[in-house]
Motif scaffolding. Structure first.
Motif, short mmCIF file in Angstrom:
data_model
loop_
_atom_site.label_atom_id
_atom_site.label_comp_id
_atom_site.label_asym_id
_atom_site.label_seq_id
_atom_site.Cartn_x
_atom_site.Cartn_y
_atom_site.Cartn_z
N VAL A 116 0.93 -0.99 0.05
CA VAL A 116 -0.05 -0.02 -0.19
C VAL A 116 0.82 1.26 0.09
N ALA A 117 0.76 2.37 -1.01
CA ALA A 117 1.41 3.14 -0.87
C ALA A 117 1.40 4.17 0.29
N HIS A 118 2.47 4.74 0.80
CA HIS A 118 2.47 5.63 1.97
C HIS A 118 3.87 6.09 2.00
N ALA A 119 3.96 7.25 2.98
CA ALA A 119 5.45 7.66 3.15
C ALA A 119 5.17 8.36 4.67
N ARG A 120 6.40 7.92 5.12
CA ARG A 120 6.88 8.60 6.48
C ARG A 120 7.43 10.18 6.30
N THR A 121 6.27 10.96 6.21
CA THR A 121 6.62 12.46 5.79
C THR A 121 7.43 13.01 7.00
N GLY A 122 6.96 12.67 8.25
CA GLY A 122 7.03 13.21 9.35
C GLY A 122 6.07 14.82 9.40
N LYS A 123 6.03 15.32 10.41
CA LYS A 123 5.31 16.51 10.43
C LYS A 123 5.93 17.54 11.40
N LEU A 124 5.82 18.84 11.18
CA LEU A 124 5.90 19.96 12.08
C LEU A 124 4.88 20.53 12.97
N VAL A 125 4.80 20.47 14.11
CA VAL A 125 3.95 21.39 14.96
C VAL A 125 4.27 22.57 15.38
N VAL A 126 3.88 23.41 14.76
CA VAL A 126 4.44 25.10 15.08
C VAL A 126 3.44 25.72 16.08
N ALA A 127 4.37 26.40 16.92
CA ALA A 127 3.93 27.63 17.82
C ALA A 127 4.35 28.94 17.04
N GLY B 188 8.61 28.60 17.41
CA GLY B 188 9.21 27.02 18.01
C GLY B 188 8.40 26.09 17.59
N ALA B 189 9.04 24.91 17.36
CA ALA B 189 8.24 23.69 16.61
C ALA B 189 8.64 22.66 17.30
N LEU B 190 7.79 21.35 17.19
CA LEU B 190 7.89 19.96 17.30
C LEU B 190 8.06 19.10 15.92
N LEU B 191 8.91 18.54 15.95
CA LEU B 191 9.24 17.62 14.67
C LEU B 191 8.66 15.99 15.24
N GLU C 64 5.06 15.91 26.66
CA GLU C 64 4.87 15.08 27.86
C GLU C 64 3.64 14.09 27.75
N ARG C 65 2.58 14.66 27.15
CA ARG C 65 1.40 13.89 27.01
C ARG C 65 1.97 12.71 25.94
N ALA C 66 2.51 13.17 24.73
CA ALA C 66 3.16 12.23 23.74
C ALA C 66 3.88 10.98 24.34
N ARG C 67 4.64 11.61 25.27
CA ARG C 67 5.69 10.50 25.80
C ARG C 67 4.89 9.56 26.65
N GLY C 68 3.96 10.20 27.37
CA GLY C 68 2.94 9.19 28.10
C GLY C 68 2.09 8.21 27.50
N ASN C 69 1.94 8.59 25.86
CA ASN C 69 1.04 7.88 25.14
C ASN C 69 2.04 6.79 24.38
N GLY C 70 3.26 6.67 24.71
CA GLY C 70 4.18 5.83 24.06
C GLY C 70 4.86 6.19 22.64
N VAL C 71 4.79 7.82 22.59
CA VAL C 71 5.52 8.42 21.54
C VAL C 71 6.48 9.24 21.83
N PRO C 72 7.74 8.62 21.95
CA PRO C 72 9.08 9.23 22.63
C PRO C 72 9.76 10.10 21.79
N ASP C 73 9.56 10.27 20.45
CA ASP C 73 10.40 10.67 19.56
C ASP C 73 10.08 12.13 18.90
N LEU C 74 9.34 12.69 19.75
CA LEU C 74 9.12 14.26 19.24
C LEU C 74 10.48 14.90 19.55
N VAL C 75 10.92 15.77 18.58
CA VAL C 75 11.92 16.77 18.87
C VAL C 75 11.73 18.24 19.01
N ARG C 76 12.11 18.90 20.11
CA ARG C 76 11.81 20.24 20.04
C ARG C 76 12.89 21.00 19.21
#
Length: 366
Positions: A82-93, A136-139, A107-119
């Motif tokens: 199935v065609a897909h791509a791990r593009t990643g995303k920025l969450v921007v302030a 500022g942004a999150l990757l 912190e919420r993402a880490r509690g959900n089992g998503v430890p890979d966010l980058v400030r």
């Protein structure tokens, strides 16, 4: 009156994933779809995003099935072509007052089992996306995109390969709880009735109508349905973005964001607003608010660069001013009926969560 072990109502991504999960366990399955194609409502009218699992309350069903579903979905895409791509995303302030909320989101993402966010600081964000203006942004590297139609065809093919059948133009007209199972009345060219040991109501926008039509189900267990419509506008010309870009969320809404398809076409949306009817026309009068929202993080957006694209309508189980509830997977422990599972309020991140929701349902009726 024919007897079928499992009846799934609705052939969107969730219904097809449930049918596949049941068929893989050796269950006899028929899927009833009221339209003449699969997934023509909620499933085909969304952003096509594989969500990472950042936003949902820790310990919630949404958080659990989103994160588990993300991993399962990437594996499924790889194994089924199935065609897909791990593009990643920025969450921007876009203002300083959002930075504390951004830290809380990590912190919420880490509690959900998503430890890979980058400030990221503004310079680092612009190195990734030069057109983005932010403080500022999150990757989120595990966010991606998917060809939803290919995904649905793969689910359908897998289910059918293990004995399931998808019946198109087969509207559920009602039914009743009986001593020997659950009767479902089916419309179409040749109306009939089926008796199922298991009935899974995955009808999305039609789930409340299906549930209310089953005699013996207490209607107090059926939440009120609210329609939330979102318009999408596409960007003319070449996309200036390589990954998804989302503003910081507010009021349980992720905001007008940058979306990409696998052809690297750029679109913006949705602008969720409450409506009373199912109307899929793009409201072009909302373009002005799109420009204002997008220019907070993409100030170079040209006048006239947006063109109407498409709309989607989400089956929400809360209304204006109310707190967003969790997904509802409703079984015997709630309504007291053996074999009946109702799925209510399965909207975003329902696509990402579909395989995990299917596992929850299959375990519930095992």
């Amino acid at each position: 009156m024919d007897r079928v072990e499992c009846i799934v109502i609705g052939a969107g991504v969730v219904g097809l994933a449930v049918a596949r999960a049941l068929a893989l366990r050796g269950r006899e399955v028929i899927v009833l779809e009221r339209h003449d194609v699969i997934g023509s409502e909620v499933s085909s009218r969304n952003s096509g995003v594989i969500h990472a699992g950042l936003y949902y309350p820790e310990g919630s069903l949404k958080a659990r099935v989103c994160v588990a579903g993300k991993h399962a979905l990437y594996d499924f895409c790889e194994s089924h072509g199935v065609a897909h791509a791990r593009t990643g995303k920025l969450v921007v302030a876009t203002e300083d007052g959002q930075l504390d909320a951004m830290a809380a989101l990590v912190e919420r993402a880490r509690g959900n089992g998503v430890p890979d966010l980058v400030r990221l600081d503004p310079r680092e964000a612009r190195e990734l996306e030069p057109e983005v203006d932010c403080v500022g942004a999150l990757l989120s590297p595990s966010t991606g995109i998917i060809d939803v139609h290919q995904y649905m065809l793969a689910l359908e093919g897998d289910a059918e390969a293990h004995g399931a059948m998808v019946a198109l133009e087969s509207r559920c007209l009602g039914g009743a709880v009986r001593d020997d199972g659950i009767r479902i009345d089916v419309g179409g060219a040749e109306p009939t009735s089926l008796i199922g040991d298991v009935v899974v109501n995955a009808a999305a926008l039609g789930a409340q109508d299906v549930a209310r039509g089953i005699e013996g189900l207490d209607p107090t267990h059926v939440p009120r349905l609210h329609y939330a419509k979102g318009n999408y506008f596409c960007l003319t010309g070449r996309s200036p973005f390589r990954r998804l870009v989302y503003p910081m969320p507010s009021d349980a809404w992720l905001g007008v964001h940058v979306g990409l398809d696998l052809g690297h076409r750029c679109r913006f949306g949705p602008d969720l607003h409450w409506v009373d009817t199912l109307d899929y026309d793009v409201d072009t009068s909302r373009a002005e608010s799109f420009y204002a929202s997008i220019r907070r993080y993409y100030p170079a957006l040209r006048d006239g660069a947006l063109q109407p694209d498409y709309t989607g309508i989400r089956p929400k189980i809360y209304g204006p001013g109310e707190t967003a509830p969790d997904f509802v997977i409703q079984g015997r422990e709630t309504h007291g009926i053996d074999g009946l599972v109702n799925l209510f309020g399965i909207e975003s991140p329902g696509l990402t969560s579909s395989l995990a929701i299917a596992e929850e349902v299959a375990a519930l009726v095992a």
